[in-house]
Design a protein around this motif. Structure first.
Motif, short mmCIF file in Angstrom:
data_model
loop_
_atom_site.label_atom_id
_atom_site.label_comp_id
_atom_site.label_asym_id
_atom_site.label_seq_id
_atom_site.Cartn_x
_atom_site.Cartn_y
_atom_site.Cartn_z
N LYS A 49 0.84 -1.20 0.00
CA LYS A 49 0.00 0.00 0.00
C LYS A 49 0.87 1.25 0.00
O LYS A 49 0.59 2.23 -0.71
CB LYS A 49 -0.92 0.01 1.22
N LEU A 50 1.93 1.24 0.81
CA LEU A 50 2.81 2.41 0.90
C LEU A 50 3.58 2.64 -0.40
O LEU A 50 3.86 3.77 -0.77
CB LEU A 50 3.79 2.22 2.06
N SER A 51 3.91 1.55 -1.10
CA SER A 51 4.68 1.67 -2.34
C SER A 51 3.79 1.84 -3.57
O SER A 51 4.29 2.04 -4.67
CB SER A 51 5.56 0.43 -2.54
N LYS A 52 2.46 1.72 -3.37
CA LYS A 52 1.48 1.82 -4.47
C LYS A 52 1.62 0.67 -5.46
O LYS A 52 1.15 0.76 -6.60
CB LYS A 52 1.62 3.15 -5.22
N THR A 53 2.25 -0.42 -5.05
CA THR A 53 2.36 -1.60 -5.92
C THR A 53 1.02 -2.30 -5.96
O THR A 53 0.46 -2.64 -4.92
CB THR A 53 3.43 -2.57 -5.39
#
Length: 224
Positions: A49-53
């Motif tokens: 979620k934090l990396s937008k993967t």
């Protein structure tokens, strides 16, 4: 330090993943829970979620959320009064939730032990079970102490300049050390900080707005 995408593309070492979560996430409770109880799928989900993967792990994060906390329970050592978690300060309510999760894990370990006949396989389960029991007892001691204090009259404290200075120093140092504390030690520290805030407020002391905001972010109360 490696980036989140590098971690996702590598062997996904759990400790390294926690370090990344601590660096990029503001959710300290999540970090605390994942540090206390390793859940690789949940850690990967949060870092993605934090990396937008876009790719998500196969295990749904809902499956690892804590069980519902009971509405009330007696203080474990005194037998009274009953404790409603809604009446607890924020840091003790979090400890209550952690204790409820430890009870769930303890029951699960009991079920695993029933299926293990080999002594070598039972040994680590029994050790973990004992660790959970110790943590549960420590958590309840902190909550029970708070419950007892609520039913007792406050012992008068002499608030001279020395005491005021000591309280302010304790709070200043507490703000720095609390980030490295989890579970029962964190709750115990926050409870001690709240007592010192109460003493200062009762003595008519004021707090710098920025200092008060930082303490409130830790769950401290200034409304008496």
């Amino acid at each position: 330090m490696q980036t989140i995408n590098e971690w996702l593309a590598g062997n996904r070492d759990y400790a390294s993943g926690l370090a990344l979560l601590a660096k990029y996430s503001k959710n300290r409770i999540l970090l605390q829970n994942l540090s206390r109880k390793p859940v690789p799928a949940k850690l990967e989900y949060e870092l993605r979620k934090l990396s937008k993967t876009p790719e998500l792990p196969a295990v749904s994060p809902v499956a690892v959320l804590p069980v519902k906390v009971p509405e009330s329970a007696p203080a474990p050592f005194t037998g009274k009064p009953k404790i409603n978690p809604d009446d607890l300060p924020d840091h003790l309510r979090q400890l209550w939730q952690e204790t409820a999760e430890k009870y769930r894990l303890t029951r699960a370990l009991h079920e695993q032990l029933k299926l293990q006949a080999d002594a070598a396989q039972r040994a680590p389960l029994i050790e973990q079970l004992e660790n959970y029991r110790k943590e549960i007892r420590t958590n309840w001691e902190i909550i029970d102490t708070w419950a007892k204090e609520q039913s007792q009259e406050d012992t008068p404290v002499t608030m001279d300049e020395k005491r005021i200075s000591a309280n302010r120093k304790y709070l200043s140092e507490g703000k720095k050390s609390i980030a490295n504390l989890f579970g029962a030690p964190r709750a115990k520290k926050l409870e001690a900080m709240q007592r010192r805030i109460n003493e200062l407020l009762a003595a008519g002391e004021k707090f710098d707005p920025e200092n008060q905001k930082e303490l409130e972010e830790l769950g401290m109360k200034f409304d008496g």
